[in-house]
Design a protein around this motif. Sequence first.
Motif, short mmCIF file in Angstrom:
data_model
loop_
_atom_site.label_atom_id
_atom_site.label_comp_id
_atom_site.label_asym_id
_atom_site.label_seq_id
_atom_site.Cartn_x
_atom_site.Cartn_y
_atom_site.Cartn_z
N GLY A 30 0.82 -1.22 0.00
CA GLY A 30 0.00 0.00 0.00
C GLY A 30 0.85 1.26 0.00
O GLY A 30 0.51 2.25 -0.67
N LEU A 31 1.95 1.24 0.73
CA LEU A 31 2.87 2.37 0.73
C LEU A 31 3.47 2.57 -0.65
O LEU A 31 3.54 3.69 -1.17
CB LEU A 31 3.97 2.15 1.78
CG LEU A 31 5.05 3.23 1.87
CD1 LEU A 31 4.45 4.58 2.27
CD2 LEU A 31 6.13 2.80 2.87
N ARG A 32 3.88 1.49 -1.28
CA ARG A 32 4.45 1.55 -2.63
C ARG A 32 3.42 2.08 -3.62
O ARG A 32 3.72 2.91 -4.47
CB ARG A 32 4.96 0.16 -3.03
CG ARG A 32 5.41 -0.02 -4.47
CD ARG A 32 6.59 0.88 -4.82
NE ARG A 32 7.28 0.45 -6.01
CZ ARG A 32 6.82 0.57 -7.26
NH1 ARG A 32 5.63 1.09 -7.49
NH2 ARG A 32 7.56 0.17 -8.28
N ASP A 33 2.19 1.60 -3.53
CA ASP A 33 1.14 2.05 -4.43
C ASP A 33 0.84 3.54 -4.22
O ASP A 33 0.64 4.28 -5.19
CB ASP A 33 -0.14 1.24 -4.21
CG ASP A 33 0.01 -0.22 -4.62
OD1 ASP A 33 0.98 -0.56 -5.35
OD2 ASP A 33 -0.85 -1.03 -4.20
N ALA A 34 0.82 3.99 -2.98
CA ALA A 34 0.56 5.40 -2.67
C ALA A 34 1.69 6.28 -3.20
O ALA A 34 1.45 7.40 -3.68
CB ALA A 34 0.39 5.60 -1.16
N LEU A 35 2.93 5.79 -3.14
CA LEU A 35 4.07 6.54 -3.68
C LEU A 35 3.95 6.67 -5.19
O LEU A 35 4.18 7.73 -5.76
CB LEU A 35 5.38 5.87 -3.28
CG LEU A 35 6.67 6.55 -3.73
CD1 LEU A 35 6.75 7.98 -3.20
CD2 LEU A 35 7.88 5.74 -3.28
N THR A 36 3.56 5.58 -5.85
CA THR A 36 3.36 5.63 -7.30
C THR A 36 2.29 6.66 -7.65
O THR A 36 2.47 7.48 -8.57
CB THR A 36 2.95 4.24 -7.83
OG1 THR A 36 3.96 3.30 -7.51
CG2 THR A 36 2.73 4.26 -9.33
N LEU A 37 1.19 6.65 -6.92
CA LEU A 37 0.11 7.60 -7.16
C LEU A 37 0.58 9.04 -6.95
O LEU A 37 0.18 9.95 -7.69
CB LEU A 37 -1.08 7.28 -6.26
CG LEU A 37 -2.32 8.13 -6.44
CD1 LEU A 37 -2.84 8.05 -7.88
CD2 LEU A 37 -3.40 7.68 -5.46
N ALA A 38 1.43 9.27 -5.97
CA ALA A 38 1.96 10.61 -5.73
C ALA A 38 2.75 11.10 -6.95
O ALA A 38 2.64 12.27 -7.34
CB ALA A 38 2.84 10.62 -4.48
N TYR A 39 3.52 10.22 -7.56
CA TYR A 39 4.25 10.60 -8.77
C TYR A 39 3.28 10.89 -9.92
O TYR A 39 3.48 11.85 -10.68
CB TYR A 39 5.22 9.49 -9.18
CG TYR A 39 6.54 9.51 -8.45
CD1 TYR A 39 7.51 10.46 -8.74
CD2 TYR A 39 6.83 8.56 -7.47
CE1 TYR A 39 8.73 10.47 -8.09
CE2 TYR A 39 8.05 8.57 -6.81
CZ TYR A 39 9.00 9.53 -7.12
OH TYR A 39 10.21 9.54 -6.46
N VAL A 40 2.24 10.10 -10.06
CA VAL A 40 1.24 10.32 -11.12
C VAL A 40 0.56 11.67 -10.92
O VAL A 40 0.38 12.45 -11.86
CB VAL A 40 0.22 9.17 -11.18
CG1 VAL A 40 -0.95 9.52 -12.10
CG2 VAL A 40 0.89 7.88 -11.64
N ARG A 41 0.20 11.96 -9.69
CA ARG A 41 -0.46 13.25 -9.39
C ARG A 41 0.45 14.43 -9.72
O ARG A 41 -0.04 15.52 -10.00
CB ARG A 41 -0.86 13.30 -7.91
CG ARG A 41 -2.06 12.47 -7.61
CD ARG A 41 -2.49 12.65 -6.17
NE ARG A 41 -3.61 11.80 -5.87
CZ ARG A 41 -3.80 11.19 -4.72
NH1 ARG A 41 -2.94 11.36 -3.73
NH2 ARG A 41 -4.84 10.42 -4.55
N ASP A 42 1.75 14.21 -9.66
CA ASP A 42 2.70 15.26 -9.99
C ASP A 42 2.98 15.35 -11.49
O ASP A 42 3.87 16.08 -11.92
CB ASP A 42 4.02 15.06 -9.24
CG ASP A 42 3.89 15.41 -7.76
OD1 ASP A 42 2.92 16.08 -7.39
OD2 ASP A 42 4.79 15.02 -6.99
N GLY A 43 2.24 14.57 -12.27
CA GLY A 43 2.33 14.71 -13.72
C GLY A 43 3.10 13.63 -14.46
O GLY A 43 3.23 13.70 -15.68
#
Length: 142
Positions: A30-43
Motif C-alpha cells: 500500500g505504501l508503494r502504491d501510494a508513492l506511485t500515485l503521488a508521482y502520477v499526481r505530480d504529472g
Amino acid sequence: MLPNFSADELRCQGSGELRLAHGFAPALQGLRDALTLAYVRDGMGADEAQSAAAMIITSACRSPEHNADVGGAEESLHLTEGGLVDGCAAVDVAADAEGDADYRERLIPVARERDWSIGYHSSFLHLDLRAAYGHDRVEFDY
C-alpha cells in the motif's frame, strides 16, 4: 509474494527466514502504491511513476542472530521473533540523502500520511509500522 516485492528481498540476509507481522505485507504494498500515485499526481505517466516509485529494500526480516550481527536494536521491528511485535514490521530502503533527495521528498510525506515511523540515515530510510501494533509513531536519526 507481492506485486512490487519478492520474497527474496524480504527474507533475512543471514538465515533466509521470512516471517512478517500480521498485516505488514499489504501495508508495505500500500505504501508503494501510494508513492506511485503521488508521482502520477505530480504529472508523471503511469510507467514512469512505477519506475520512479521503486523501493529498493536493503534490509527487512532479521533473525535474532543476524540482527545481533548487524548491530540492530534488541527489540528491533526487523526481528522475525522476540521483537516489539510478532514478526518483521520494518524495512530499510535505499535512499541516499544527496543522490535521492527528490525520492526522499516524495516518500517521506506518503509514509507519514500512512502512519509509518521513519528513521533517517545518510544512505537509507528505515520505515516501520510500530503504530499499527500499539506503539507511538516516531521519527529519528541514526
